[in-house]
Design an enzyme around this catalytic site. Structure first.
Site, short mmCIF file in Angstrom:
data_model
loop_
_atom_site.label_atom_id
_atom_site.label_comp_id
_atom_site.label_asym_id
_atom_site.label_seq_id
_atom_site.Cartn_x
_atom_site.Cartn_y
_atom_site.Cartn_z
NE ARG A 19 87.40 32.19 60.69
CZ ARG A 19 87.29 33.09 59.10
NH1 ARG A 19 88.09 34.52 59.24
NH2 ARG A 19 87.70 33.10 58.02
CB THR A 20 84.43 30.56 68.11
OG1 THR A 20 83.17 30.28 67.69
CG2 THR A 20 84.89 30.31 69.24
CD GLN A 21 89.31 35.11 65.57
OE1 GLN A 21 90.25 34.19 66.44
NE2 GLN A 21 88.96 35.34 64.95
CE1 TYR A 22 91.58 32.04 75.08
CE2 TYR A 22 90.15 32.49 76.38
CZ TYR A 22 90.63 31.71 76.03
OH TYR A 22 91.71 31.51 77.31
CD1 TRP A 126 88.02 25.81 72.36
CD2 TRP A 126 88.38 27.08 70.83
NE1 TRP A 126 89.08 26.81 72.09
CE2 TRP A 126 89.58 27.01 70.89
CE3 TRP A 126 87.73 28.44 69.45
CZ2 TRP A 126 90.45 27.84 70.67
CZ3 TRP A 126 89.14 29.00 68.73
CH2 TRP A 126 90.48 28.70 69.64
#
Length: 242
Positions: A19-22, A126
């Site tokens: 996942r794109t956590q940041y 994001w």
């Protein structure tokens, strides 16, 4: 034996979750407006790695199909993934060969579903997206956030532009803007963002879409003036600042 299998299954279950956590490499504001003949959209070409302005030739304005133009703020790898989705969508639409093609409203609706779906999986893309276009004489301009919040308007902006450019657009935008007036207004917004947004870079592109198609300008820089007294000592009067 069993403990090894359990360990391997535990490791593989973690490996499969990505996942794109940041966001890592990001682009800043996109500003767009309707003008007399179609849609104008502007963005700079900076790509920030954290707070480091690492890349300075990133194109964030892309034509989509025959009638649409897309601009994106946020994580650049997620933007590339969205472009891959849209390539598949346009290819599938063309395969029908029925004389019809997806317009900007349909593409915008598709993007709202994609963004909201990924948000519900706790694996968001994001980005904040701006989608404009013209089909059968109808101008369309909308945006969608990373959690699927979306709307249409006569002018939109993402990122810092939503705070700094929208007030300018509310004051100066009008429906019968010529191409030259629209470009001048966008440049004014981009200049303000260049002064105030640390992630902005003085290298931008402006794109237009009309019934004739999409035209994206070559990168260019704006004339700026950094001699304002407020820029000399910006913390004057800010009590308790460094």
């Amino acid at each position: 034996m069993e403990s090894n299998q359990a360990k391997n299954s535990l490791l593989s279950s973690h490996d499969n979750i990505q996942r794109t956590q940041y966001p890592y490499v990001t682009g800043t504001s996109v500003v767009a407006l309707k003008y007399k003949d179609g849609i104008l959209m502007a963005s700079d070409m900076g790509g920030s790695y954290g707070s480091t302005l690492r890349y300075k030739s990133v194109e964030r304005l892309k034509p989509i199909g025959k009638h649409s133009l897309l601009g994106a703020s946020g994580e650049l790898s997620d933007f590339q993934e969205i472009l891959r989705y849209l390539d598949e969508l346009i290819l599938y639409d063309n395969m029908w060969d029925d004389g019809n093609s997806l317009g900007p409203k349909e593409v915008h609706n598709y993007l709202t579903r994609v963004m909201y779906n990924r948000r519900n999986k706790f694996d968001p893309l994001w980005n904040t997206l701006v989608l404009g276009g013209v089909k059968k004489g109808q101008k369309y301009l909308g945006m969608v956030s990373m959690i699927g919040v979306n709307f249409e308007d006569d002018h939109v902006a993402t990122g810092f532009g939503n705070h700094l450019a929208r007030p300018i657009l509310r004051d100066e935008w009008r429906e019968d803007l010529t191409f030259e007036e629209g470009v001048k207004l966008l440049e004014k917004c981009m200049r303000v963002l260049l002064y105030r947004d640390r992630s902005a870079v003085n290298k931008l592109q402006i794109a237009k879409i009309t019934e004739e198609g999409v035209t994206i300008s070559q990168p260019y820089s704006l004339k700026t003036f950094w001699g304002f007294s407020a820029f000399q000592n910006p913390t004057v009067g800010a009590e308790g600042s460094w």
